[in-house]
Design a protein around this motif. Structure first.
Motif, mmCIF file in Angstrom:
data_model
loop_
_atom_site.group_PDB
_atom_site.id
_atom_site.type_symbol
_atom_site.label_atom_id
_atom_site.label_comp_id
_atom_site.label_asym_id
_atom_site.label_seq_id
_atom_site.Cartn_x
_atom_site.Cartn_y
_atom_site.Cartn_z
ATOM 1 N N CYS A 138 28.703 37.095 76.367
ATOM 2 C CA CYS A 138 30.151 37.100 75.401
ATOM 3 C C CYS A 138 31.186 35.881 75.867
ATOM 4 O O CYS A 138 31.716 36.025 77.124
ATOM 5 C CB CYS A 138 30.634 38.334 75.198
ATOM 6 S SG CYS A 138 29.161 40.161 74.906
ATOM 7 N N ILE A 139 31.356 35.254 75.079
ATOM 8 C CA ILE A 139 32.036 33.953 75.197
ATOM 9 C C ILE A 139 33.279 34.936 74.526
ATOM 10 O O ILE A 139 33.426 34.063 73.287
ATOM 11 C CB ILE A 139 31.273 32.575 75.032
ATOM 12 C CG1 ILE A 139 30.003 32.463 75.366
ATOM 13 C CG2 ILE A 139 32.202 31.276 75.249
ATOM 14 C CD1 ILE A 139 29.232 31.703 75.531
ATOM 15 N N TYR A 140 34.291 34.015 74.541
ATOM 16 C CA TYR A 140 35.510 34.753 74.804
ATOM 17 C C TYR A 140 35.906 33.369 73.710
ATOM 18 O O TYR A 140 35.944 31.979 73.338
ATOM 19 C CB TYR A 140 36.800 34.562 75.493
ATOM 20 C CG TYR A 140 38.119 34.978 75.062
ATOM 21 C CD1 TYR A 140 38.206 35.910 74.162
ATOM 22 C CD2 TYR A 140 39.459 34.235 75.450
ATOM 23 C CE1 TYR A 140 39.630 36.265 73.046
ATOM 24 C CE2 TYR A 140 40.266 35.013 74.794
ATOM 25 C CZ TYR A 140 40.640 34.668 73.917
ATOM 26 O OH TYR A 140 41.990 35.222 73.119
ATOM 27 N N MET A 141 36.117 32.833 72.445
ATOM 28 C CA MET A 141 36.348 31.854 71.508
ATOM 29 C C MET A 141 37.944 31.899 70.742
ATOM 30 O O MET A 141 37.899 31.254 70.193
ATOM 31 C CB MET A 141 35.838 31.927 70.309
ATOM 32 C CG MET A 141 34.527 31.782 70.572
ATOM 33 S SD MET A 141 33.750 30.083 72.353
ATOM 34 C CE MET A 141 34.330 28.923 70.657
ATOM 35 N N GLY A 142 38.687 32.877 71.719
ATOM 36 C CA GLY A 142 40.426 32.972 71.100
ATOM 37 C C GLY A 142 40.295 33.956 69.336
ATOM 38 O O GLY A 142 40.456 34.724 69.981
ATOM 39 N N THR A 143 40.072 33.864 69.091
ATOM 40 C CA THR A 143 40.726 34.988 67.415
ATOM 41 C C THR A 143 39.392 35.690 67.565
ATOM 42 O O THR A 143 38.858 36.270 66.829
ATOM 43 C CB THR A 143 40.238 34.380 66.050
ATOM 44 O OG1 THR A 143 39.229 33.139 66.231
ATOM 45 C CG2 THR A 143 41.511 33.249 66.380
ATOM 46 N N PHE A 144 37.966 35.447 68.068
ATOM 47 C CA PHE A 144 36.516 35.810 67.750
ATOM 48 C C PHE A 144 36.419 35.973 69.894
ATOM 49 O O PHE A 144 36.028 34.837 70.526
ATOM 50 C CB PHE A 144 35.569 35.270 66.777
ATOM 51 C CG PHE A 144 35.373 34.273 66.764
ATOM 52 C CD1 PHE A 144 33.637 33.923 67.416
ATOM 53 C CD2 PHE A 144 36.299 32.876 66.487
ATOM 54 C CE1 PHE A 144 33.186 32.899 66.921
ATOM 55 C CE2 PHE A 144 35.064 31.781 66.621
ATOM 56 C CZ PHE A 144 34.415 31.803 66.528
ATOM 57 N N SER A 163 28.887 36.680 66.275
ATOM 58 C CA SER A 163 30.118 36.301 66.391
ATOM 59 C C SER A 163 30.901 37.598 65.542
ATOM 60 O O SER A 163 30.393 38.413 64.561
ATOM 61 C CB SER A 163 30.369 34.706 65.751
ATOM 62 O OG SER A 163 28.983 33.824 65.727
ATOM 63 N N ARG A 164 31.593 38.371 66.539
ATOM 64 C CA ARG A 164 32.763 39.360 66.043
ATOM 65 C C ARG A 164 34.232 39.002 66.336
ATOM 66 O O ARG A 164 34.222 38.253 68.070
ATOM 67 C CB ARG A 164 31.922 40.376 66.718
ATOM 68 C CG ARG A 164 31.786 40.348 68.336
ATOM 69 C CD ARG A 164 31.295 42.199 68.728
ATOM 70 N NE ARG A 164 30.636 41.787 70.443
ATOM 71 C CZ ARG A 164 31.562 42.529 70.997
ATOM 72 N NH1 ARG A 164 32.709 42.937 71.009
ATOM 73 N NH2 ARG A 164 31.014 41.901 72.256
ATOM 74 N N PHE A 165 35.246 40.105 65.875
ATOM 75 C CA PHE A 165 36.343 40.189 66.495
ATOM 76 C C PHE A 165 36.354 40.575 67.946
ATOM 77 O O PHE A 165 35.149 41.820 67.674
ATOM 78 C CB PHE A 165 36.866 40.251 65.610
ATOM 79 C CG PHE A 165 37.904 39.418 64.299
ATOM 80 C CD1 PHE A 165 38.161 38.040 64.257
ATOM 81 C CD2 PHE A 165 36.835 39.844 63.335
ATOM 82 C CE1 PHE A 165 38.495 37.414 63.325
ATOM 83 C CE2 PHE A 165 36.988 38.492 62.100
ATOM 84 C CZ PHE A 165 37.568 37.504 61.778
ATOM 85 N N GLU A 166 36.794 40.498 68.371
ATOM 86 C CA GLU A 166 36.567 40.766 69.842
ATOM 87 C C GLU A 166 36.812 42.399 69.550
ATOM 88 O O GLU A 166 36.990 43.621 70.729
ATOM 89 C CB GLU A 166 38.313 40.253 70.785
ATOM 90 C CG GLU A 166 38.408 40.520 72.616
ATOM 91 C CD GLU A 166 38.811 40.481 73.395
ATOM 92 O OE1 GLU A 166 38.641 40.398 74.371
ATOM 93 O OE2 GLU A 166 39.589 39.583 72.662
ATOM 94 N N LYS A 167 37.809 42.807 69.104
ATOM 95 C CA LYS A 167 37.940 44.675 68.745
ATOM 96 C C LYS A 167 37.464 45.256 67.940
ATOM 97 O O LYS A 167 37.546 46.704 67.894
ATOM 98 C CB LYS A 167 39.762 44.782 68.059
ATOM 99 C CG LYS A 167 39.666 44.073 66.917
ATOM 100 C CD LYS A 167 41.562 44.049 65.756
ATOM 101 C CE LYS A 167 41.261 43.892 64.511
ATOM 102 N NZ LYS A 167 42.044 43.880 63.583
ATOM 103 N N ASP A 168 36.547 45.076 67.658
ATOM 104 C CA ASP A 168 34.895 45.101 66.425
ATOM 105 C C ASP A 168 34.425 46.583 66.857
ATOM 106 O O ASP A 168 34.657 47.251 66.926
ATOM 107 C CB ASP A 168 34.893 43.923 65.896
ATOM 108 C CG ASP A 168 35.327 43.435 64.518
ATOM 109 O OD1 ASP A 168 36.459 44.046 64.069
ATOM 110 O OD2 ASP A 168 34.651 42.477 63.977
ATOM 111 N N GLU A 169 33.900 46.255 68.246
ATOM 112 C CA GLU A 169 32.732 46.635 68.702
ATOM 113 C C GLU A 169 33.582 47.043 70.021
ATOM 114 O O GLU A 169 33.493 46.337 70.993
ATOM 115 C CB GLU A 169 31.690 46.383 68.654
ATOM 116 C CG GLU A 169 31.550 46.813 67.280
ATOM 117 C CD GLU A 169 30.882 45.523 66.577
ATOM 118 O OE1 GLU A 169 31.036 44.280 67.269
ATOM 119 O OE2 GLU A 169 30.433 45.476 65.373
#
Length: 356
Positions: free
Chosen positions: A304-310, A326-332
């Motif tokens: 999982c690579i942190y890209m700022g907004t996702f 690709s997913r938003f961090e808060k999604d799962e």
């Protein structure tokens, strides 16, 4: 935009036995921003140079405003070209560089001064007229080159990777500037680039080229959302592409079998037993603890690579296929090492015919 201003009819170009442009047929509309997009060596710059008159066509016809210009010299065509290296005259200041075309045409001095000042205002370089090219930044040089090309009021402006030498931030700024100029002047722009994001950002239509052939010509959304070939799906942005066979088709929904597993996709014109490519963008991938009807795609979250907004996540399936997601961090709350089931809305995937 109404009638075509540039037409390529059966245009081909060969260098010896190497055919670099093959049977190209394109209608470029008046006032549009058309981008020729593709990897190095696909024929996009050669196509631009044929329109400009710097390369002769091996066969076919190029029309500009309904007139066949295939045999005409570059200066006889109502087009101008902006190059990646700017091609400014180093011994001339900004004013004289921009004025060059009018001076060659022996226009009156007061007209030249008026037109150059108009161009300086248009490209936002007022006050720079006495500077020489070596005193300018890359973006300023590019704007001088554009002003010099526009001062003769061409019907078509050809741009060959004009932003390629700029850094990322300046390139993005110049993308906005070029689109602003094109809309304001309502001039037809034919733009060459290998940068997919640049093409998607600026263009009214994109011609995706591969090995001398246009694989798809459409607006940016259509190119991204509904690629017609495996090459287009793979070249434009990120995509997960699965190769397999059609098991069955019911009400426009295809059940497909691939080495990675069973999956569903919406598509028309397919029959059982037919080979198929399936393209799914990372943003359309979904994951679940539970299995999903019609899908047999289970794998392990690799990273999982942190890209700022996702977050950009990759999942390894049983055949070692890597699925990008690709997913938003808060999604799962899934983490590296977790086993998950992959699925998607069949309407968000694309069924692509296999070339024969």
């Amino acid at each position: 935009m109404s009638d075509s201003i540039v037409s390529l009819i059966g245009v081909e170009k060969s260098f010896g036995k190497n055919k670099v442009v093959k049977n190209m047929n394109v209608e470029i509309k008046e006032g549009e921003f058309l981008t020729l997009l593709g990897p190095s060596g696909c024929g996009k710059t050669t196509t631009l140079r044929m329109i400009a008159g710097f390369e002769e066509v091996s066969s076919g016809i190029i029309n500009v405003q309904g007139e066949n210009v295939s045999e005409k010299e570059p200066y006889e065509r109502d087009v101008n070209t902006v190059f990646q290296n700017y091609s400014l005259f180093p011994h001339m200041n900004v004013f004289d560089n921009i004025a060059y075309g009018l001076k060659i045409r022996k226009r009156p001095k007061d007209e030249i001064v008026k037109r150059v000042n108009e161009m300086l205002e248009l490209v936002r370089l007022e006050g720079y007229e006495k500077r020489r090219p070596d005193e300018l930044s890359g973006g300023q040089k590019q704007r001088v080159a554009i002003a010099r090309a526009l001062i003769n009021n061409p019907k078509v402006l050809l741009l060959d990777e004009p932003l390629g030498a700029l850094d990322l931030k300046l390139r993005k700024q110049m993308q906005v500037e070029l689109k602003r100029l094109q809309k304001k002047l309502e001039i037809t722009f034919v733009y060459v680039t290998h940068d997919q994001e640049e093409a998607l950002t600026m263009s009214d239509r994109i011609a995706v080229m591969n090995e001398g052939v246009i694989e798809q010509l459409a607006d940016p959304r259509e190119i991204y959302d509904r690629p017609l070939t495996r090459f287009v799906a793979d070249f434009i942005g990120e995509s997960n592409i699965f190769d397999g066979k059609v098991k069955s088709v019911h009400d426009g929904i295809i059940d497909a079998e691939t080495p990675a597993g069973i999956m569903k996709v919406k598509g028309n014109g397919f029959e059982a037993g037919e080979d198929i490519h399936i393209s799914v963008r990372p943003e359309h991938i979904k994951i679940s603890d539970d299995s999903v009807a019609g899908f047999d795609l289970r794998g392990k979250i690799k990273d999982c690579i942190y890209m700022g907004t996702f977050l950009k996540t990759s999942v390894d399936l049983k055949d070692n296929t890597e699925v990008k997601y690709s997913r938003f961090e808060k999604d799962e709350s899934f983490n590296e090492g977790d086993y998950v089931n992959i699925y998607w809305n069949p309407e968000r995937a694309v069924a692509i015919k296999v070339k024969r």
